[in-house]
Motif scaffolding. Structure first.
Motif, PDB file in Angstrom:
ATOM      1  N   PRO A 196     -71.494  92.899 -52.830  1.00 36.26           N
ATOM      2  CA  PRO A 196     -71.784  93.021 -51.203  1.00 36.26           C
ATOM      3  C   PRO A 196     -73.021  91.991 -51.063  1.00 36.26           C
ATOM      4  N   THR A 197     -72.725  91.254 -49.853  1.00 37.79           N
ATOM      5  CA  THR A 197     -73.773  90.184 -49.549  1.00 37.79           C
ATOM      6  C   THR A 197     -74.547  90.533 -48.225  1.00 37.79           C
ATOM      7  N   SER A 198     -75.554  90.012 -48.159  1.00 37.58           N
ATOM      8  CA  SER A 198     -76.373  90.294 -47.006  1.00 37.58           C
ATOM      9  C   SER A 198     -76.044  89.066 -46.067  1.00 37.58           C
ATOM     10  N   LEU A 211     -64.347  91.025 -42.961  1.00 39.35           N
ATOM     11  CA  LEU A 211     -65.171  91.097 -44.179  1.00 39.35           C
ATOM     12  C   LEU A 211     -66.326  91.938 -44.268  1.00 39.35           C
ATOM     13  N   GLN A 212     -66.965  91.340 -43.199  1.00 44.45           N
ATOM     14  CA  GLN A 212     -68.500  92.270 -43.074  1.00 44.45           C
ATOM     15  C   GLN A 212     -68.375  93.738 -42.603  1.00 44.45           C
ATOM     16  N   ASP A 242     -65.967  95.562 -43.924  1.00 44.56           N
ATOM     17  CA  ASP A 242     -65.441  96.257 -45.085  1.00 44.56           C
ATOM     18  C   ASP A 242     -66.781  96.253 -46.173  1.00 44.56           C
ATOM     19  N   VAL A 243     -67.495  95.298 -45.905  1.00 47.76           N
ATOM     20  CA  VAL A 243     -68.845  95.432 -46.609  1.00 47.76           C
ATOM     21  C   VAL A 243     -69.850  96.417 -46.390  1.00 47.76           C
ATOM     22  N   ASP A 244     -69.887  96.533 -44.874  1.00 44.50           N
ATOM     23  CA  ASP A 244     -70.513  97.770 -44.485  1.00 44.50           C
ATOM     24  C   ASP A 244     -70.011  99.055 -44.679  1.00 44.50           C
ATOM     25  N   ARG A 261     -68.255  99.842 -47.300  1.00 46.36           N
ATOM     26  CA  ARG A 261     -68.299 100.214 -48.527  1.00 46.36           C
ATOM     27  C   ARG A 261     -69.897 100.536 -49.099  1.00 46.36           C
ATOM     28  N   SER A 262     -70.839  99.938 -48.105  1.00 45.72           N
ATOM     29  CA  SER A 262     -72.287  99.987 -48.502  1.00 45.72           C
ATOM     30  C   SER A 262     -72.900 101.215 -47.947  1.00 45.72           C
ATOM     31  N   THR A 264     -63.064  93.538 -56.250  1.00 39.19           N
ATOM     32  CA  THR A 264     -63.910  93.826 -55.230  1.00 39.19           C
ATOM     33  C   THR A 264     -65.125  92.867 -55.014  1.00 39.19           C
ATOM     34  N   PRO A 265     -65.286  92.048 -53.940  1.00 40.27           N
ATOM     35  CA  PRO A 265     -66.291  91.350 -53.918  1.00 40.27           C
ATOM     36  C   PRO A 265     -67.829  91.736 -54.050  1.00 40.27           C
TER      37      PRO A 265
END
Length: 186
Positions: free
Chosen positions: A181-183, A78-79, A81-83, A85-86, A178-179
Motif C-alpha cells: 500500500p502506498t499513500s 489502483l487507488q 483497490d488499495v483503499d 484492501r486498507s 500484491t503491491p
C-alpha cells in the motif's frame, strides 16, 4: 487623316521628359517581377511547412491526452483497490486467512522496569459454525487446509496459544504479487 499630336505644355511636358516611353523600361521590370514571384513562392512553401508541423504537433498532443486519460483511469482503479484492501475489515479478514489471531490485553513496561497492566496470551476464537468462503478468497488462491485445521479450529498448543500457520506455496505467490500500500502525495 490623323492630326499630329499637339506638343505638351507645362507640367505634362516636364513629366514626359523625365519618363521616356521607349525601350528599356520593360527590361528593368523583369528582375523585380521575378524577385516578387520568388518571395511569394517561398512564403507559401514556408506557410505549408509551418502548417504541417502544427498539424503533426496537434496529433501528438491528442495522442498524449488520450494516454494521460488512460493512465489516470488506471491510477484511480489502483487507488480504489488499495483503499478497499486498507479497510479494517479487509485487513482483519486477510490476517485471519494468514492464521493470525487478535492480541490480548497489552502490558507496558515503565522506565524503571516495572510491568503495568495484566498481559494475557492471544488465543484463537472458536470457529464459526458454517465458514463461507468470501468471493475474493474463492477467486484467488485456495485456502490452506492445514491452517484452518490448526489455526482456526481453536486447538491450543501446550502453551495455550494457537500456533501461527505458515502459508502454503499456493497462497505465498498471491501475497507476494500484491503491491504494497502506498499513500498518495498528500
Amino acid at each position: 487623316m490623323s492630326k499630329p499630336a499637339a506638343p505638351l505644355k507645362g507640367r505634362a511636358a516636364r513629366l514626359a521628359r523625365l519618363m521616356p516611353s521607349t525601350g528599356p523600361s520593360t527590361a528593368a521590370r523583369t528582375p523585380f517581377v521575378l524577385l516578387v514571384v520568388l518571395l511569394l513562392g517561398g512564403g507559401l512553401i514556408a506557410l505549408l511547412l509551418l502548417n504541417s508541423a502544427l498539424n503533426e504537433g496537434s496529433f501528438r498532443l491528442s495522442e498524449l491526452k488520450r494516454d494521460t486519460t488512460e493512465l489516470t483511469d488506471e491510477q484511480q482503479a489502483l487507488q480504489r483497490d488499495v483503499d478497499s484492501r486498507s479497510q479494517p475489515d479487509a485487513l482483519e479478514r486477510r490476517a485471519r486467512e494468514l492464521g493470525m489471531v487478535p492480541g490480548g490485553s497489552p502490558a507496558f513496561l515503565d522506565p524503571d522496569g516495572t510491568v503495568r497492566g495484566n498481559p494475557t496470551e492471544a488465543t484463537a476464537p472458536p470457529p464459526s459454525p458454517s465458514p463461507t468462503p468470501s468471493p475474493r478468497a474463492s477467486a484467488g488462491a485456495a485456502p490452506n487446509p492445514d491452517a484452518s485445521a490448526t489455526g482456526a479450529s481453536g486447538s491450543a498448543s501446550p502453551s495455550g496459544s494457537a500456533p501461527a500457520a505458515e502459508p502454503d506455496s499456493a497462497t505465498a505467490p498471491a501475497a507476494e504479487s500484491t503491491p504494497p500500500p502506498t499513500s498518495p502525495g498528500r
